[in-house]
Design a protein around this motif. Structure first.
Motif, PDB file in Angstrom:
ATOM      1  N   ASP A  99      68.547 -66.336 -16.571  1.00  0.00           N
ATOM      2  CA  ASP A  99      69.935 -65.494 -17.216  1.00  0.00           C
ATOM      3  C   ASP A  99      71.291 -66.683 -16.903  1.00  0.00           C
ATOM      4  OD1 ASP A  99      69.215 -65.114 -14.250  1.00  0.00           O
ATOM      5  OD2 ASP A  99      70.754 -63.432 -14.030  1.00  0.00           O
ATOM      6  N   GLU A 100      71.370 -67.279 -15.611  1.00  0.00           N
ATOM      7  CA  GLU A 100      72.179 -68.270 -15.475  1.00  0.00           C
ATOM      8  C   GLU A 100      72.056 -69.635 -16.139  1.00  0.00           C
ATOM      9  OE1 GLU A 100      72.584 -65.821 -11.597  1.00  0.00           O
ATOM     10  OE2 GLU A 100      70.674 -66.726 -12.572  1.00  0.00           O
ATOM     11  N   VAL A 101      70.679 -70.038 -16.657  1.00  0.00           N
ATOM     12  CA  VAL A 101      70.351 -71.039 -17.313  1.00  0.00           C
ATOM     13  C   VAL A 101      71.064 -70.968 -18.732  1.00  0.00           C
ATOM     14  CG1 VAL A 101      68.747 -72.326 -18.343  1.00  0.00           C
ATOM     15  CG2 VAL A 101      68.442 -71.797 -15.911  1.00  0.00           C
ATOM     16  N   VAL A 102      70.730 -69.799 -19.536  1.00  0.00           N
ATOM     17  CA  VAL A 102      70.737 -69.536 -20.623  1.00  0.00           C
ATOM     18  C   VAL A 102      72.501 -69.455 -20.845  1.00  0.00           C
ATOM     19  CG1 VAL A 102      70.350 -67.305 -20.941  1.00  0.00           C
ATOM     20  CG2 VAL A 102      70.389 -68.553 -23.041  1.00  0.00           C
ATOM     21  N   ALA A 103      73.022 -68.632 -19.934  1.00  0.00           N
ATOM     22  CA  ALA A 103      74.474 -68.338 -20.127  1.00  0.00           C
ATOM     23  C   ALA A 103      75.323 -69.384 -19.867  1.00  0.00           C
ATOM     24  CB  ALA A 103      74.994 -67.175 -18.968  1.00  0.00           C
ATOM     25  N   PHE A 104      75.030 -70.332 -18.957  1.00  0.00           N
ATOM     26  CA  PHE A 104      75.686 -71.657 -18.821  1.00  0.00           C
ATOM     27  C   PHE A 104      75.724 -72.558 -19.946  1.00  0.00           C
ATOM     28  CE2 PHE A 104      76.862 -75.586 -16.372  1.00  0.00           C
ATOM     29  CZ  PHE A 104      78.359 -75.166 -16.260  1.00  0.00           C
ATOM     30  N   TRP A 105      74.178 -72.606 -20.392  1.00  0.00           N
ATOM     31  CA  TRP A 105      74.058 -73.529 -21.789  1.00  0.00           C
ATOM     32  C   TRP A 105      75.229 -73.019 -22.950  1.00  0.00           C
ATOM     33  CZ3 TRP A 105      68.083 -73.555 -22.477  1.00  0.00           C
ATOM     34  CH2 TRP A 105      67.462 -74.385 -21.608  1.00  0.00           C
ATOM     35  N   ILE A 106      75.324 -71.889 -23.014  1.00  0.00           N
ATOM     36  CA  ILE A 106      76.446 -71.260 -24.057  1.00  0.00           C
ATOM     37  C   ILE A 106      77.740 -71.775 -23.692  1.00  0.00           C
ATOM     38  CG2 ILE A 106      77.524 -69.208 -24.946  1.00  0.00           C
ATOM     39  CD1 ILE A 106      74.967 -67.581 -24.406  1.00  0.00           C
ATOM     40  N   VAL A 107      77.970 -71.710 -22.425  1.00  0.00           N
ATOM     41  CA  VAL A 107      79.328 -72.342 -22.036  1.00  0.00           C
ATOM     42  C   VAL A 107      79.277 -73.770 -22.243  1.00  0.00           C
ATOM     43  CG1 VAL A 107      80.575 -72.797 -19.981  1.00  0.00           C
ATOM     44  CG2 VAL A 107      79.763 -70.520 -20.120  1.00  0.00           C
ATOM     45  N   LEU A 108      78.737 -74.467 -21.887  1.00  0.00           N
ATOM     46  CA  LEU A 108      78.520 -75.878 -22.134  1.00  0.00           C
ATOM     47  C   LEU A 108      78.516 -76.272 -23.352  1.00  0.00           C
ATOM     48  CD1 LEU A 108      76.328 -77.396 -19.129  1.00  0.00           C
ATOM     49  CD2 LEU A 108      78.775 -77.416 -19.333  1.00  0.00           C
ATOM     50  N   TRP A 109      77.732 -75.424 -24.266  1.00  0.00           N
ATOM     51  CA  TRP A 109      77.678 -75.773 -25.711  1.00  0.00           C
ATOM     52  C   TRP A 109      79.075 -75.665 -26.436  1.00  0.00           C
ATOM     53  CZ3 TRP A 109      76.523 -71.613 -29.671  1.00  0.00           C
ATOM     54  CH2 TRP A 109      76.557 -72.003 -30.820  1.00  0.00           C
ATOM     55  N   LEU A 110      79.710 -74.547 -25.941  1.00  0.00           N
ATOM     56  CA  LEU A 110      81.052 -74.242 -26.828  1.00  0.00           C
ATOM     57  C   LEU A 110      82.294 -75.065 -26.056  1.00  0.00           C
ATOM     58  CD1 LEU A 110      80.731 -70.544 -27.027  1.00  0.00           C
ATOM     59  CD2 LEU A 110      80.623 -72.110 -28.845  1.00  0.00           C
ATOM     60  N   VAL A 111      82.060 -75.787 -24.847  1.00  0.00           N
ATOM     61  CA  VAL A 111      83.195 -76.594 -24.266  1.00  0.00           C
ATOM     62  C   VAL A 111      83.073 -78.113 -24.689  1.00  0.00           C
ATOM     63  CG1 VAL A 111      83.972 -74.985 -22.394  1.00  0.00           C
ATOM     64  CG2 VAL A 111      82.109 -76.777 -22.037  1.00  0.00           C
ATOM     65  N   MET A 112      81.685 -78.713 -24.773  1.00  0.00           N
ATOM     66  CA  MET A 112      81.481 -79.992 -24.993  1.00  0.00           C
ATOM     67  C   MET A 112      82.154 -80.333 -26.507  1.00  0.00           C
ATOM     68  SD  MET A 112      80.225 -81.021 -22.016  1.00  0.00           S
ATOM     69  CE  MET A 112      78.769 -82.169 -22.209  1.00  0.00           C
ATOM     70  N   PRO A 113      82.217 -81.696 -26.499  1.00  0.00           N
ATOM     71  CA  PRO A 113      82.365 -82.793 -25.544  1.00  0.00           C
ATOM     72  C   PRO A 113      83.627 -82.362 -24.531  1.00  0.00           C
ATOM     73  CG  PRO A 113      83.438 -83.625 -27.610  1.00  0.00           C
ATOM     74  CD  PRO A 113      82.851 -82.253 -27.780  1.00  0.00           C
ATOM     75  N   ALA A 114      83.186 -82.776 -23.250  1.00  0.00           N
ATOM     76  CA  ALA A 114      84.254 -82.533 -22.182  1.00  0.00           C
ATOM     77  C   ALA A 114      83.771 -83.291 -20.996  1.00  0.00           C
ATOM     78  CB  ALA A 114      84.117 -80.981 -21.517  1.00  0.00           C
ATOM     79  N   GLY A 115      84.858 -84.017 -20.413  1.00  0.00           N
ATOM     80  CA  GLY A 115      84.445 -84.732 -19.329  1.00  0.00           C
ATOM     81  C   GLY A 115      83.909 -84.142 -18.153  1.00  0.00           C
ATOM     82  N   LEU A 116      83.570 -85.045 -16.870  1.00  0.00           N
ATOM     83  CA  LEU A 116      82.847 -84.318 -15.793  1.00  0.00           C
ATOM     84  C   LEU A 116      83.949 -83.373 -15.109  1.00  0.00           C
ATOM     85  CD1 LEU A 116      80.383 -84.512 -14.189  1.00  0.00           C
ATOM     86  CD2 LEU A 116      81.371 -86.188 -12.890  1.00  0.00           C
ATOM     87  N   LEU A 117      84.992 -83.441 -15.075  1.00  0.00           N
ATOM     88  CA  LEU A 117      85.922 -82.630 -14.563  1.00  0.00           C
ATOM     89  C   LEU A 117      86.047 -81.423 -15.099  1.00  0.00           C
ATOM     90  CD1 LEU A 117      87.815 -81.897 -12.084  1.00  0.00           C
ATOM     91  CD2 LEU A 117      89.722 -82.993 -13.366  1.00  0.00           C
ATOM     92  N   ALA A 118      86.038 -81.704 -16.348  1.00  0.00           N
ATOM     93  CA  ALA A 118      86.189 -80.171 -17.160  1.00  0.00           C
ATOM     94  C   ALA A 118      84.703 -79.273 -17.265  1.00  0.00           C
ATOM     95  CB  ALA A 118      86.640 -80.534 -18.633  1.00  0.00           C
ATOM     96  N   GLN A 119      83.793 -79.955 -17.091  1.00  0.00           N
ATOM     97  CA  GLN A 119      82.404 -79.462 -16.867  1.00  0.00           C
ATOM     98  C   GLN A 119      82.220 -78.829 -15.202  1.00  0.00           C
ATOM     99  OE1 GLN A 119      78.977 -81.973 -18.037  1.00  0.00           O
ATOM    100  NE2 GLN A 119      80.360 -83.275 -19.284  1.00  0.00           N
ATOM    101  N   ALA A 120      82.795 -79.610 -14.607  1.00  0.00           N
ATOM    102  CA  ALA A 120      82.665 -79.085 -13.258  1.00  0.00           C
ATOM    103  C   ALA A 120      83.563 -77.761 -13.006  1.00  0.00           C
ATOM    104  CB  ALA A 120      83.220 -80.167 -12.241  1.00  0.00           C
ATOM    105  N   VAL A 121      84.755 -77.686 -13.714  1.00  0.00           N
ATOM    106  CA  VAL A 121      85.575 -76.534 -13.748  1.00  0.00           C
ATOM    107  C   VAL A 121      85.074 -75.306 -14.305  1.00  0.00           C
ATOM    108  CG1 VAL A 121      87.884 -75.507 -14.730  1.00  0.00           C
ATOM    109  CG2 VAL A 121      87.908 -77.572 -13.688  1.00  0.00           C
ATOM    110  N   ALA A 122      84.284 -75.633 -15.512  1.00  0.00           N
ATOM    111  CA  ALA A 122      83.398 -74.583 -16.352  1.00  0.00           C
ATOM    112  C   ALA A 122      82.697 -73.917 -15.416  1.00  0.00           C
ATOM    113  CB  ALA A 122      82.928 -75.130 -17.532  1.00  0.00           C
ATOM    114  N   PHE A 123      81.774 -75.084 -14.670  1.00  0.00           N
ATOM    115  CA  PHE A 123      80.608 -74.519 -13.609  1.00  0.00           C
ATOM    116  C   PHE A 123      81.129 -73.679 -12.441  1.00  0.00           C
ATOM    117  CE2 PHE A 123      78.799 -75.216  -9.416  1.00  0.00           C
ATOM    118  CZ  PHE A 123      77.222 -75.129  -9.753  1.00  0.00           C
TER     119      PHE A 123
END
Length: 194
Positions: free
Chosen positions: A110-134
Motif C-alpha cells: 500500500d505504501e509502495v504504490v501510493a508513493f509511486w503515485i506521488v512521485l509520478w505526479l511530482v517528478m521531475p523534482a530534485g532530491l529535496l522536493a522528493q524528500a519533502v514528498a516522502f
C-alpha cells in the motif's frame, strides 16, 4: 437361568476435531517465500523490517521509482500503477488472510504504490522536493489525520467477520488518501505567492 448378555463397552464421545488455528501468524522470510502474493504485499522483503516497516517500504518504493524512472515513460508508469492497484488488492487480501490479521504492519505494498503515485505526479523534482514528498506522505500515512483516519476506519474488520476483499481494499485505500493529501499540500505550496 443364566445371564447371557455380553458386557457393553462404555460409549466414549468422539474427540472434537481440532479448532482451526486463528492466532495471528508471524511474517518471516520463509513465510514471504511461501506464496507470490506475500512477495508483493511485503514489498519484496522491505515489510519484514523490525523497525518502521511502513517507512522502510516507502523508502524501497522511492529507490525503485528512481531506478525504473530512467526506463519508463509517463504512460508506462501509468500502466504500472494501474496494474499495481488490482494486483496489490489481491496480494494484500491474501497475505492478510494468511497472517490472520486484518491490517498487518508488514504489508507495505500500500505504501509502495501510493508513493509511486506521488512521485509520478511530482517528478521531475530534485532530491529535496522528493524528500519533502516522502516526509509529507509518511506523516499522513502514520498520523492518519482527518480524511486518512476516516479512510483507515472505513473498511476495518467487524466482530465475527472474516478477513476478505473489503479489508484488502482498506489496506490500500487509506494510503491512497494519504497520497492525495500529500499531493494537495504540494499543490497548495506551489500556488502560494512566495
Amino acid at each position: 437361568m443364566t445371564d447371557t448378555t455380553l458386557p457393553v463397552a462404555p460409549v466414549v464421545p468422539a474427540a472434537a476435531p481440532p479448532a482451526p488455528n486463528t492466532a495471528p501468524r508471524r511474517a518471516t522470510a520463509a513465510f514471504m517465500l511461501g506464496h507470490p502474493a506475500r512477495w508483493l504485499a511485503l514489498g519484496f522483503g522491505s515489510g519484514l523490517s523490525p523497525v518502521a516497516p511502513g517507512t522502510v517500504g516507502t523508502l524501497w518504493a522511492w529507490a525503485a521509482f528512481v531506478i525504473f524512472d530512467r526506463f519508463l515513460s509517463d504512460g508506462q508508469w501509468a500502466a504500472v500503477i494501474a496494474l499495481s492497484l488490482p494486483l496489490g488488492w489481491w496480494a494484500c487480501t491474501r497475505t492478510a488472510q494468511h497472517l490472520r490479521t486484518a491490517d498487518p504492519g508488514v504489508i507495505v505494498w500500500d505504501e509502495v504504490v501510493a508513493f509511486w503515485i506521488v512521485l509520478w505526479l511530482v517528478m521531475p523534482a530534485g532530491l529535496l522536493a522528493q524528500a519533502v514528498a516522502f516526509g509529507l506522505f509518511r506523516y499522513f500515512d502514520a498520523a492518519k489525520p482527518g480524511p486518512v483516519g476516516w479512510a483507515d476506519r472505513l473498511c476495518k474488520l467487524r466482530p465475527g467477520q472474516a478477513i476478505g476483499w473489503r479489508q484488502g481494499f482498506g489496506i490500500l485505500f487509506d494510503d491512497l488518501v494519504a497520497a492525495l493529501c500529500t499531493l494537495l499540500v504540494i499543490a497548495l505550496w506551489h500556488r502560494l505567492p512566495w
